[in-house]
Structures are given as C-alpha cells and as structure tokens.
Design a protein around this motif. Structure first.
Motif, mmCIF file in Angstrom:
data_model
loop_
_atom_site.group_PDB
_atom_site.id
_atom_site.type_symbol
_atom_site.label_atom_id
_atom_site.label_comp_id
_atom_site.label_asym_id
_atom_site.label_seq_id
_atom_site.Cartn_x
_atom_site.Cartn_y
_atom_site.Cartn_z
ATOM 1 N N LEU A 120 1.456 6.487 -7.204
ATOM 2 C CA LEU A 120 0.418 6.950 -7.752
ATOM 3 C C LEU A 120 0.099 8.425 -7.313
ATOM 4 O O LEU A 120 -0.418 9.195 -8.061
ATOM 5 C CB LEU A 120 -0.817 6.136 -7.471
ATOM 6 N N VAL A 121 0.533 8.670 -5.858
ATOM 7 C CA VAL A 121 0.040 9.899 -5.180
ATOM 8 C C VAL A 121 1.119 10.914 -5.313
ATOM 9 O O VAL A 121 0.892 12.148 -5.494
ATOM 10 C CB VAL A 121 -0.614 9.558 -4.127
ATOM 11 N N ILE A 122 2.496 10.472 -5.187
ATOM 12 C CA ILE A 122 3.599 11.577 -5.391
ATOM 13 C C ILE A 122 4.318 11.371 -6.585
ATOM 14 O O ILE A 122 4.609 12.337 -7.359
ATOM 15 C CB ILE A 122 4.628 10.903 -4.158
ATOM 16 N N ALA A 139 5.901 12.937 -12.264
ATOM 17 C CA ALA A 139 6.527 12.586 -13.552
ATOM 18 C C ALA A 139 5.687 13.170 -14.897
ATOM 19 O O ALA A 139 6.674 13.727 -15.681
ATOM 20 C CB ALA A 139 6.414 10.878 -13.741
ATOM 21 N N LEU A 140 4.506 13.455 -14.360
ATOM 22 C CA LEU A 140 3.792 14.236 -15.363
ATOM 23 C C LEU A 140 4.321 15.808 -15.762
ATOM 24 O O LEU A 140 4.235 16.154 -16.774
ATOM 25 C CB LEU A 140 2.220 14.136 -15.050
ATOM 26 N N LYS A 190 0.797 -1.237 0.077
ATOM 27 C CA LYS A 190 -0.164 0.005 0.037
ATOM 28 C C LYS A 190 0.709 1.305 0.075
ATOM 29 O O LYS A 190 0.553 2.027 -0.769
ATOM 30 C CB LYS A 190 -0.903 0.010 1.202
ATOM 31 N N GLY A 191 1.949 1.103 0.713
ATOM 32 C CA GLY A 191 2.919 2.323 0.731
ATOM 33 C C GLY A 191 3.422 2.515 -0.591
ATOM 34 O O GLY A 191 3.740 3.569 -0.894
ATOM 35 N N SER A 192 3.773 1.413 -1.371
ATOM 36 C CA SER A 192 4.140 1.496 -2.748
ATOM 37 C C SER A 192 3.399 1.939 -3.684
ATOM 38 O O SER A 192 3.844 2.893 -4.372
ATOM 39 C CB SER A 192 4.799 0.110 -3.120
ATOM 40 N N ALA A 217 -2.584 7.612 -17.746
ATOM 41 C CA ALA A 217 -3.102 6.140 -17.927
ATOM 42 C C ALA A 217 -1.954 5.280 -17.641
ATOM 43 O O ALA A 217 -2.088 3.963 -17.261
ATOM 44 C CB ALA A 217 -4.242 6.034 -18.886
ATOM 45 N N ALA A 218 -1.032 5.244 -18.781
ATOM 46 C CA ALA A 218 -0.384 4.235 -19.129
ATOM 47 C C ALA A 218 0.609 4.163 -17.674
ATOM 48 O O ALA A 218 1.187 3.233 -17.318
ATOM 49 C CB ALA A 218 0.652 4.543 -20.252
ATOM 50 N N LEU A 219 1.165 5.276 -17.254
ATOM 51 C CA LEU A 219 1.961 5.351 -15.931
ATOM 52 C C LEU A 219 1.428 4.775 -14.882
ATOM 53 O O LEU A 219 2.104 3.707 -14.006
ATOM 54 C CB LEU A 219 2.409 6.793 -15.752
ATOM 55 N N ALA A 220 0.044 4.932 -14.699
ATOM 56 C CA ALA A 220 -0.655 4.568 -13.481
ATOM 57 C C ALA A 220 -0.925 2.982 -13.794
ATOM 58 O O ALA A 220 -0.839 1.990 -12.526
ATOM 59 C CB ALA A 220 -2.040 5.185 -13.449
#
Length: 323
Positions: free
Chosen positions: A75-77, A82-83, A68-70, A170-173
């Motif tokens: 996704l959050v940080i 990156a975007l 969950k931390g990963s 979307a691809a990164l997520a």
C-alpha cells in the motif's frame, strides 16, 4: 415537501452510484487478485518457513509482523509506484511483468534443481539470541514478500481495465489488502494447526475428536510438503504464462499462438470436457516453457547476476571494494 422528496431522491441516486462503485471496485479487485494466483500460492507456501524453530508463543506475533510489513510493501510503496507506472509509462507494464515472470521461473526451477541436487545448510533459527534471530527472520521475510508483492501488484494492475485513476487505486488497494489477509490468515492457520491437533488429541471429549487431532499432527508435514510443491508448480506455470503473453504483446506471438492451437486441438479431441482440457494443456505447456526458461536462468544468476550484485554491494559507501 416536493423539495424534500427531490433531495431524498438525489441522496438515493448518490447511494446507488456509490454502491455500484463499491461493487465495481470489489469485482475488479477480485478479478485482478485471481490473475495473481500463482504468486499468491507461492507467498503462502514460502512464509511458514520463517517461523520454523521458534517457540510456539512467538509464531503468531511473527506472522503478524510479516503481514504488517507486507501491507506496507503493497500500500505504501508498490501501490503509488503502480499508479505512476500506469499513468506515465504504461508501455513498461508488459516488460516488467515479463521480468517478474522470469524471476518466478528462476525461483521455481531452482527449487526443482535442489530436489535433484540437494544442498545442505544449517538452520540457525535455534542458535543465538532469539530476539535477534526473530528480527533477522522477519526482515528476510518482508524482503521476500516485497518481491512477490511487486509481482502480485503488477499482475493485478495489468488485469484492471482502463479507467479513472481513483478507481484503479481503490481496486489495487482492495486487492492488496484482500490478498494479504488471505495469505497471512492462511499462514497463521497453517502454523498453528499442529498445536490445535495436539490440543484435540489430548483434550478431545470424543474418540473421533482425539483421532482427528492425531491425524492433523501427523498429516501437517505432508501437507506442508504438498503446499510447497503446489507453490513451486504455480510459480513455474504462472511465470511461463506471463513471459509467453508478454512476448505476444510485444509482437513475438509465435509461441503463444502455437500453444493455443495445440490446446484447441486437444480440447476438440475430448469433447466431454473441452474447457478443462484446453486449460490443462495450456497450463502444462506454459509450465514446461517456464521450467526450461528457469533452468536456463540458473547459471546466469550464479555466474553473472550474483557476482555483479556482490561487486555493487562492496562498492556501497562505507564499504571497501577489497572486501
């Protein structure tokens, strides 16, 4: 009726576009994730040590908390970062990749160094309050994961083609979620494999089942050592390749082109398997460069980075510079 048919045709067209977009996202995420294979392997190799020494009933909960931390890290940080990097400072991707690659080389070389110059440290996982120790282990694992996840997401970002920011997101997520499931699903299977082996050896109905269970129990230590070795080799190889490719993108392509020429010549000498030979020679030379770079960075980290970091830590608000 003609209006209804036209509406249905429009819906079908939209569905086809949506399906194609999903396929594009999955395809891009898969390719981007494959580029980060070295860091992924190391992530899977590093994590099992964080559950070592705890009661078997706490192993899967600990892995779940780290997973969950990963996901939060990715996704959050790291995904928004990156975007933003891709949109406003694409020129910084290559230097950041090189910095991450150099870190992978350093980590891998340090592990190799400790094989030849082992240092002894006490494992405190079995001392003190188990709940407090679990919190420390999980926090340490998530911090380590942040570094590896940053490298994974940056590699994945560099592997994505130019396109709409929504498609990139979307691809990164998808890559981040897929890699996390792959890594921590594998870690969960690894840490519980010995328990499964014990169960099979004691409760198996057939002699072959019991023998397989005993084999799993006896083979897990060797497997974990092999996984750690593969992870270390992958770190050095991928780190070296990232730095070499980064130098080539920045205009210093001498090393990249020489390695390519040597690999092509070696492949021509073995026409039975030119692709395999080309890849193996390139990976070996990238790994050799990564190992040399990592060895060179060990004293830099010990005598420059660590003291500076310690000084900065002591100068934080609420701390004394005198320690």
């Amino acid at each position: 009726m003609s209006g209804l048919l036209a509406l249905l045709d429009d819906v079908a067209s939209i569905a086809k576009v949506a399906a194609a977009s999903v396929d594009d996202v999955i395809g891009q995420a898969t390719k981007a994730g494959a580029k980060a294979a070295g860091a992924v392997i190391d992530d899977a190799a590093v994590t099992p040590k964080y559950v070592h020494g705890f009661d078997a009933s706490r192993e899967l909960p600990i892995v779940w908390r780290i997973a969950k931390g990963s996901l939060f890290n990715k996704l959050v940080i790291l995904l928004p970062a990156a975007l933003l990097l891709s949109a406003f400072a694409p020129w910084a991707v290559a230097p950041l990749l090189m910095l991450g690659g150099a870190y992978l080389c350093f980590e891998g070389a340090e592990k190799v160094y400790h094989i030849f110059a082992p240092h002894h440290h006490e494992d405190k996982a079995t001392e003190g309050d188990p709940a407090h120790l679990e919190e420390e282990k999980v926090a340490g694992a998530i911090k380590t994961d942040f570094i590896l996840s940053a490298e994974i997401m940056t590699i994945a970002l560099a592997a994505l083609p130019d396109g709409h920011i929504g498609m990139k997101a979307a691809a990164l997520a998808a890559a981040g979620v897929g890699i996390t499931v792959l890594v921590y699903g594998g870690v969960a299977a690894i840490v519980k494999a010995d328990d499964v082996g014990v169960f099979m050896s004691l409760r198996g109905r057939f002699a072959s089942t019991r023998a397989l269970g005993r084999g799993i129990v006896h083979g897990m230590p060797t497997f974990l050592k092999a996984l750690a070795a593969v992870g270390t080799a992958a770190m050095i190889w991928v780190g070296g390749a990232i730095v070499i490719h980064g130098l080539e993108q920045l205009g210093w392509g001498w090393l990249y082109h020489h390695i390519h020429e040597i690999a092509v010549a070696a492949a021509a000498a073995v026409p039975q398997a030119p692709g395999l030979v080309d890849w193996a020679v390139t990976a070996a030379l990238d790994g050799l460069f990564g190992l040399l770079l990592g060895i060179a960075l060990i004293p830099v980290a010990k005598w420059i980075v660590a003291p500076v970091w310690g000084l900065v830590s002591r100068l934080k608000p609420g701390t004394s510079a005198r320690g």
